[in-house]
Design an enzyme around this catalytic site. Sequence first.
Site, PDB file in Angstrom:
ATOM      1  N   ARG A 127       0.818  -1.241   0.000  1.00 55.11           N
ATOM      2  CA  ARG A 127       0.000   0.000   0.000  1.00 55.11           C
ATOM      3  C   ARG A 127       0.834   1.265   0.000  1.00 55.11           C
ATOM      4  O   ARG A 127       0.402   2.314   0.465  1.00 55.11           O
ATOM      5  CB  ARG A 127      -0.971   0.015   1.181  1.00 55.11           C
ATOM      6  CG  ARG A 127      -1.935  -1.144   1.148  1.00 55.11           C
ATOM      7  CD  ARG A 127      -3.073  -0.982   2.124  1.00 55.11           C
ATOM      8  NE  ARG A 127      -3.919  -2.161   2.052  1.00 55.11           N
ATOM      9  CZ  ARG A 127      -3.652  -3.289   2.715  1.00 55.11           C
ATOM     10  NH1 ARG A 127      -2.617  -3.362   3.507  1.00 55.11           N
ATOM     11  NH2 ARG A 127      -4.454  -4.324   2.587  1.00 55.11           N
ATOM     12  N   GLU A 191       9.221  20.073 -24.816  1.00 59.58           N
ATOM     13  CA  GLU A 191       8.410  20.196 -23.590  1.00 59.58           C
ATOM     14  C   GLU A 191       8.846  21.435 -22.794  1.00 59.58           C
ATOM     15  O   GLU A 191       8.038  22.076 -22.131  1.00 59.58           O
ATOM     16  CB  GLU A 191       8.509  18.930 -22.725  1.00 59.58           C
ATOM     17  CG  GLU A 191       7.987  17.658 -23.403  1.00 59.58           C
ATOM     18  CD  GLU A 191       6.464  17.467 -23.324  1.00 59.58           C
ATOM     19  OE1 GLU A 191       5.760  18.357 -22.792  1.00 59.58           O
ATOM     20  OE2 GLU A 191       5.978  16.420 -23.813  1.00 59.58           O
ATOM     21  N   GLU A 253      -5.386  16.981 -11.016  1.00 59.84           N
ATOM     22  CA  GLU A 253      -5.990  17.421 -12.278  1.00 59.84           C
ATOM     23  C   GLU A 253      -7.500  17.341 -12.221  1.00 59.84           C
ATOM     24  O   GLU A 253      -8.130  16.552 -12.935  1.00 59.84           O
ATOM     25  CB  GLU A 253      -5.434  16.592 -13.454  1.00 59.84           C
ATOM     26  CG  GLU A 253      -5.717  17.251 -14.790  1.00 59.84           C
ATOM     27  CD  GLU A 253      -4.879  16.666 -15.924  1.00 59.84           C
ATOM     28  OE1 GLU A 253      -3.730  16.251 -15.701  1.00 59.84           O
ATOM     29  OE2 GLU A 253      -5.402  16.639 -17.036  1.00 59.84           O
ATOM     30  N   HIS A 287       7.637  11.559 -28.655  1.00 63.31           N
ATOM     31  CA  HIS A 287       6.484  12.289 -28.109  1.00 63.31           C
ATOM     32  C   HIS A 287       6.707  13.818 -28.133  1.00 63.31           C
ATOM     33  O   HIS A 287       5.862  14.578 -28.602  1.00 63.31           O
ATOM     34  CB  HIS A 287       6.197  11.782 -26.690  1.00 63.31           C
ATOM     35  CG  HIS A 287       5.266  12.637 -25.922  1.00 63.31           C
ATOM     36  ND1 HIS A 287       3.908  12.661 -26.182  1.00 63.31           N
ATOM     37  CD2 HIS A 287       5.485  13.531 -24.916  1.00 63.31           C
ATOM     38  CE1 HIS A 287       3.339  13.522 -25.360  1.00 63.31           C
ATOM     39  NE2 HIS A 287       4.268  14.065 -24.583  1.00 63.31           N
TER      40      HIS A 287
END
Length: 386
Positions: A127, A191, A253, A287
């Site tokens: 976890r 970027e 977000e 990308h």
Amino acid sequence: MEKKVCKIELKDGSHRYDVEIGHNLLEKSGQWIISTLAIEAKTIAIISNGKVFGLYGEAVKTSLLKSGFKVIVFLMDDGEEFKNFESFKRVLEFFGKNKFKRTDAVLALGGGVVGDLAGFAASVYLRGLAFLSIPTTLLSMIDSSVGGKTAINTSFGKNIVGTFHQPKGVLIDVETLKTLEEREVLAGFCEAIKHGAIGGYHVLNSVEKFLLESPLESFAENFEDETFLGKLTDLVFDQISLKASVVTKDEKESAKRTDSRSRKILNFGHTVGHALEKVTQYKQFKHGEAVGYGMLVAAEISTRLDILDNNSLNLLKRVVSLIGELPETNAIDVQDVLNSFAYDKKALGDGLHWILLEDIGKPKIVSSFEIPESIIIESLQEILHK
Ligand SMILES: NC(=O)c1ccc[n+]([C@@H]2O[C@H](COP(=O)([O-])OP(=O)(O)OC[C@H]3O[C@@H](n4cnc5c(N)ncnc54)[C@H](O)[C@@H]3O)[C@@H](O)[C@H]2O)c1
Ligand SMILES: [Zn+2]
């Protein structure tokens, strides 16, 4: 030169960590971990790939051993296609076999692929284990290592399965960029320019100044020069500060937010960028290169909608041109790119949102219903078919 430290703190105060940036830092990574982790970790699992570990693994491992840690190493295969469920499963099995405990920690050494996979595994094993990262590509330094997103790709989409798991600390040695392939450097700079476009003139001008003073053709030759390393450290610091200023105010977000400081603005250039990657079966572009075109199309649309002036568009074009040649796009069918948006529209349900610009540093989130299709087509033609 002294290293620089970017302090990151989430808006709700729930998490804070430092990003340390400089050079000659790998040799000190053991000390860095001791000062970064509140707990006394005994074992550190380095997750990397053969290429990066071959270049920088020994320096990091030696430093960790010297600092008294037990070190275990997992090397994944190199490439986006290995950021998948199978590699994830293997990392978890590796933790299990090594009897990894809650008090141990995971260290990613590599680019965004390694970071996303290692962060995801760290976030779910027992976890949640402490996660540290040493990003080694420009993209991972300025983008993926900050913000806490982790992910793997699946047959039904890229980055579809993942978690938010903030790192305990990030260590950036800009000297590792010396060995990065030219196209990876160029893609990272796209970027960086994206951060400039949404962040403001100070960020965009700092990228432009860096590229003018240190043209990318001779990037790898400059690493003996202390001044260059200092400039690179400053550039990465400015970039991370910008990314941090956005993600700390909108950590997860929020789907509802459409304001100009929502985390969504980091997707500037990505609507067309993702479409270009998709229509070329992820083979033609890195990308970042696709995002390079995507930014120009978004800015072109903004100008044609009369919300952005020509000077700003030209500034963006000029800075993008400074990084060098992007892959050829004349053969790409504009209709294919449009169809790819239509697919995205369905996926989003309420329509596709574009990140446009009102000015450098003033992004605006606009629903595609507000943009005439003819403007999108003309803008794609203008930028892709010159
Ligand atoms: N989590 C986020 O917020 C976030 C943000 C942006 C991108 N990403 C993810 O990041 C990934 C892309 O990351 P990337 O661009 O770093 O690609 P990458 O990790 O595939 O690295 C690119 C190539 O460079 C090699 N490499 C890495 N460091 C090197 C070095 N110092 N010298 C020589 N070679 C080196 C790698 O082995 C690889 O072959 C994608 O999977 C993307 O989804 C995540
Ligand atoms: Zn991107």
